[in-house]
Design an enzyme around this catalytic site. Sequence first.
Site, PDB file in Angstrom:
ATOM      1  N   HIS A 157      28.651   3.495  65.095  1.00 15.61           N
ATOM      2  CA  HIS A 157      28.745   4.883  65.541  1.00 15.61           C
ATOM      3  C   HIS A 157      28.510   4.898  67.052  1.00 15.61           C
ATOM      4  O   HIS A 157      27.378   4.887  67.514  1.00 15.61           O
ATOM      5  CB  HIS A 157      27.695   5.736  64.829  1.00 15.61           C
ATOM      6  CG  HIS A 157      27.889   7.204  65.008  1.00 15.61           C
ATOM      7  ND1 HIS A 157      27.176   8.140  64.295  1.00 15.61           N
ATOM      8  CD2 HIS A 157      28.717   7.908  65.818  1.00 15.61           C
ATOM      9  CE1 HIS A 157      27.553   9.354  64.651  1.00 15.61           C
ATOM     10  NE2 HIS A 157      28.475   9.239  65.587  1.00 15.61           N
ATOM     11  N   ASP A 158      29.601   4.927  67.801  1.00 10.71           N
ATOM     12  CA  ASP A 158      29.511   4.901  69.261  1.00 10.71           C
ATOM     13  C   ASP A 158      30.849   5.376  69.812  1.00 10.71           C
ATOM     14  O   ASP A 158      31.693   5.864  69.053  1.00 10.71           O
ATOM     15  CB  ASP A 158      29.169   3.467  69.732  1.00 10.71           C
ATOM     16  CG  ASP A 158      28.331   3.452  71.014  1.00 10.71           C
ATOM     17  OD1 ASP A 158      28.737   4.134  71.985  1.00 10.71           O
ATOM     18  OD2 ASP A 158      27.291   2.783  71.030  1.00 10.71           O
ATOM     19  N   ILE A 159      31.057   5.225  71.103  1.00 15.72           N
ATOM     20  CA  ILE A 159      32.353   5.600  71.658  1.00 15.72           C
ATOM     21  C   ILE A 159      33.419   4.648  71.113  1.00 15.72           C
ATOM     22  O   ILE A 159      33.106   3.508  70.737  1.00 15.72           O
ATOM     23  CB  ILE A 159      32.329   5.601  73.205  1.00 15.72           C
ATOM     24  CG1 ILE A 159      32.051   4.195  73.747  1.00 15.72           C
ATOM     25  CG2 ILE A 159      31.304   6.608  73.729  1.00 15.72           C
ATOM     26  CD1 ILE A 159      32.225   4.097  75.258  1.00 15.72           C
ATOM     27  N   PRO A 160      34.676   5.088  71.032  1.00 18.51           N
ATOM     28  CA  PRO A 160      35.716   4.265  70.406  1.00 18.51           C
ATOM     29  C   PRO A 160      35.823   2.851  70.978  1.00 18.51           C
ATOM     30  O   PRO A 160      35.966   1.886  70.218  1.00 18.51           O
ATOM     31  CB  PRO A 160      36.990   5.074  70.665  1.00 18.51           C
ATOM     32  CG  PRO A 160      36.517   6.493  70.699  1.00 18.51           C
ATOM     33  CD  PRO A 160      35.177   6.434  71.379  1.00 18.51           C
TER      34      PRO A 160
ATOM     35  N   ARG B  92      21.612   5.837  40.184  1.00 21.74           N
ATOM     36  CA  ARG B  92      20.391   5.351  39.554  1.00 21.74           C
ATOM     37  C   ARG B  92      20.540   5.385  38.039  1.00 21.74           C
ATOM     38  O   ARG B  92      21.096   6.348  37.502  1.00 21.74           O
ATOM     39  CB  ARG B  92      19.188   6.246  39.944  1.00 21.74           C
ATOM     40  CG  ARG B  92      18.819   6.194  41.419  1.00 21.74           C
ATOM     41  CD  ARG B  92      18.176   4.855  41.758  1.00 21.74           C
ATOM     42  NE  ARG B  92      17.786   4.763  43.153  1.00 21.74           N
ATOM     43  CZ  ARG B  92      18.565   4.291  44.122  1.00 21.74           C
ATOM     44  NH1 ARG B  92      19.798   3.894  43.847  1.00 21.74           N
ATOM     45  NH2 ARG B  92      18.111   4.210  45.356  1.00 21.74           N
TER      46      ARG B  92
ATOM     47  N   ASP C  41      27.471  -3.561  56.046  1.00 20.31           N
ATOM     48  CA  ASP C  41      27.074  -2.162  56.198  1.00 20.31           C
ATOM     49  C   ASP C  41      26.351  -1.951  57.526  1.00 20.31           C
ATOM     50  O   ASP C  41      25.126  -1.802  57.561  1.00 20.31           O
ATOM     51  CB  ASP C  41      26.184  -1.764  55.022  1.00 20.31           C
ATOM     52  CG  ASP C  41      25.900  -0.272  54.988  1.00 20.31           C
ATOM     53  OD1 ASP C  41      26.698   0.495  55.546  1.00 20.31           O
ATOM     54  OD2 ASP C  41      24.883   0.111  54.379  1.00 20.31           O
ATOM     55  N   LEU C  42      27.115  -1.908  58.612  1.00 24.91           N
ATOM     56  CA  LEU C  42      26.533  -1.736  59.946  1.00 24.91           C
ATOM     57  C   LEU C  42      26.596  -0.290  60.423  1.00 24.91           C
ATOM     58  O   LEU C  42      25.976   0.057  61.433  1.00 24.91           O
ATOM     59  CB  LEU C  42      27.251  -2.651  60.948  1.00 24.91           C
ATOM     60  CG  LEU C  42      27.193  -4.147  60.622  1.00 24.91           C
ATOM     61  CD1 LEU C  42      27.845  -4.952  61.735  1.00 24.91           C
ATOM     62  CD2 LEU C  42      25.761  -4.610  60.401  1.00 24.91           C
ATOM     63  N   LYS C  43      27.350   0.540  59.747  1.00 23.77           N
ATOM     64  CA  LYS C  43      27.472   1.972  60.088  1.00 23.77           C
ATOM     65  C   LYS C  43      27.670   2.160  61.599  1.00 23.77           C
ATOM     66  O   LYS C  43      26.913   2.868  62.273  1.00 23.77           O
ATOM     67  CB  LYS C  43      26.253   2.767  59.597  1.00 23.77           C
ATOM     68  CG  LYS C  43      26.122   2.811  58.077  1.00 23.77           C
ATOM     69  CD  LYS C  43      24.995   3.743  57.648  1.00 23.77           C
ATOM     70  CE  LYS C  43      24.858   3.801  56.138  1.00 23.77           C
ATOM     71  NZ  LYS C  43      24.271   2.566  55.574  1.00 23.77           N
TER      72      LYS C  43
ATOM     73  N   GLY D 148      20.735  -1.056  44.567  1.00 26.27           N
ATOM     74  CA  GLY D 148      19.807  -1.990  45.184  1.00 26.27           C
ATOM     75  C   GLY D 148      18.563  -2.168  44.358  1.00 26.27           C
ATOM     76  O   GLY D 148      18.506  -2.972  43.435  1.00 26.27           O
TER      77      GLY D 148
ATOM     78  N   GLN E  63      16.500   8.768  47.627  1.00 21.99           N
ATOM     79  CA  GLN E  63      17.863   9.244  47.481  1.00 21.99           C
ATOM     80  C   GLN E  63      17.828  10.642  46.874  1.00 21.99           C
ATOM     81  O   GLN E  63      17.324  10.840  45.763  1.00 21.99           O
ATOM     82  CB  GLN E  63      18.666   8.290  46.591  1.00 21.99           C
ATOM     83  CG  GLN E  63      18.739   6.865  47.117  1.00 21.99           C
ATOM     84  CD  GLN E  63      19.571   6.752  48.379  1.00 21.99           C
ATOM     85  OE1 GLN E  63      20.478   7.551  48.606  1.00 21.99           O
ATOM     86  NE2 GLN E  63      19.265   5.778  49.211  1.00 21.99           N
TER      87      GLN E  63
ATOM     88  N   THR F 262      33.558   0.943  72.350  1.00 29.51           N
ATOM     89  CA  THR F 262      32.436   0.108  71.914  1.00 29.51           C
ATOM     90  C   THR F 262      32.558  -0.259  70.444  1.00 29.51           C
ATOM     91  O   THR F 262      32.290  -1.405  70.042  1.00 29.51           O
ATOM     92  CB  THR F 262      31.111   0.848  72.165  1.00 29.51           C
ATOM     93  OG1 THR F 262      30.970   1.063  73.567  1.00 29.51           O
ATOM     94  CG2 THR F 262      29.926   0.043  71.664  1.00 29.51           C
TER      95      THR F 262
ATOM     96  N   LYS G  81      26.247  -6.167  49.518  1.00 27.29           N
ATOM     97  CA  LYS G  81      26.077  -5.392  50.748  1.00 27.29           C
ATOM     98  C   LYS G  81      24.997  -6.028  51.618  1.00 27.29           C
ATOM     99  O   LYS G  81      23.839  -6.136  51.221  1.00 27.29           O
ATOM    100  CB  LYS G  81      25.698  -3.944  50.433  1.00 27.29           C
ATOM    101  CG  LYS G  81      25.558  -3.064  51.687  1.00 27.29           C
ATOM    102  CD  LYS G  81      25.299  -1.615  51.330  1.00 27.29           C
ATOM    103  CE  LYS G  81      23.856  -1.315  51.002  1.00 27.29           C
ATOM    104  NZ  LYS G  81      22.983  -1.377  52.207  1.00 27.29           N
TER     105      LYS G  81
END
Length: 234
Positions: free
Chosen positions: A64-67, A176, A60-62, A206, A186, A69, A32
């Site tokens: 989250h914006d308008i479709p 874990r 793993d950029l997650k 991690g 976490q 973009t 990741k």
Amino acid sequence: MKAPIILAVDTSDFDTALAWIENTKGSVSVYKLGLEFYLNFGSAGVSRIIEKTGAEIFLDLKLHDIPHTVAGAAKAISHLSPKFLTVHASGGREMVKAAATAVPQVSVTAVTILTSLSEEDLFEVGFASPALESAVALAKMAVSAGAKSLVCSPLETAAIRSAVGTEPIIITPGVRPLTEVGSDDQKRTMTPADAIAQGANYVVIGRPITSAWSQGPQALRDKAAAIASEILSN
């Protein structure tokens, strides 16, 4: 032998990232690379990692914006051909669909509820339902919009698996080793072996592995192998 582990390569040092990957390839399936790595080294850095190690990448950029973009952002990294690319399921059906349409060769991976959030946190930011109910609803919506994979807490894995069926890949962070459960940020955790037993396909790990790097490469290899063995023996 490799286990269904996704190693979180959370470092701002490129050579360290390479060393972590090279020293755990016998035990780890996927690597990741998240915001810390991407903002330091960009798509060129991801490309170099792939060229030098041949590793499969969980990007793993997650998003989250308008479709529109999100579709553009997904296309911008399509040449990297990551195995997984994360988007936030809370961005909605059209956003998830835009990502999945933009990169059909990539397993667009919808993040349901962050494992760092407690029930109190969720209500504070405006969720109307508890974590389990919210995560299941987000997962069902995301899969119907084209997401091929999901990220959820191990505590929601069984319910989500039941809701979405066997085909979607479920990835669980917040796992874990038994001696370390509850020792960090976490909030909703489980052991790796238990998460797999609940229906997860992969577990993200991690610090429980990478912290061994301070003792040298052999310690890192041993730690990764020990956790892999813990998973595979169950």
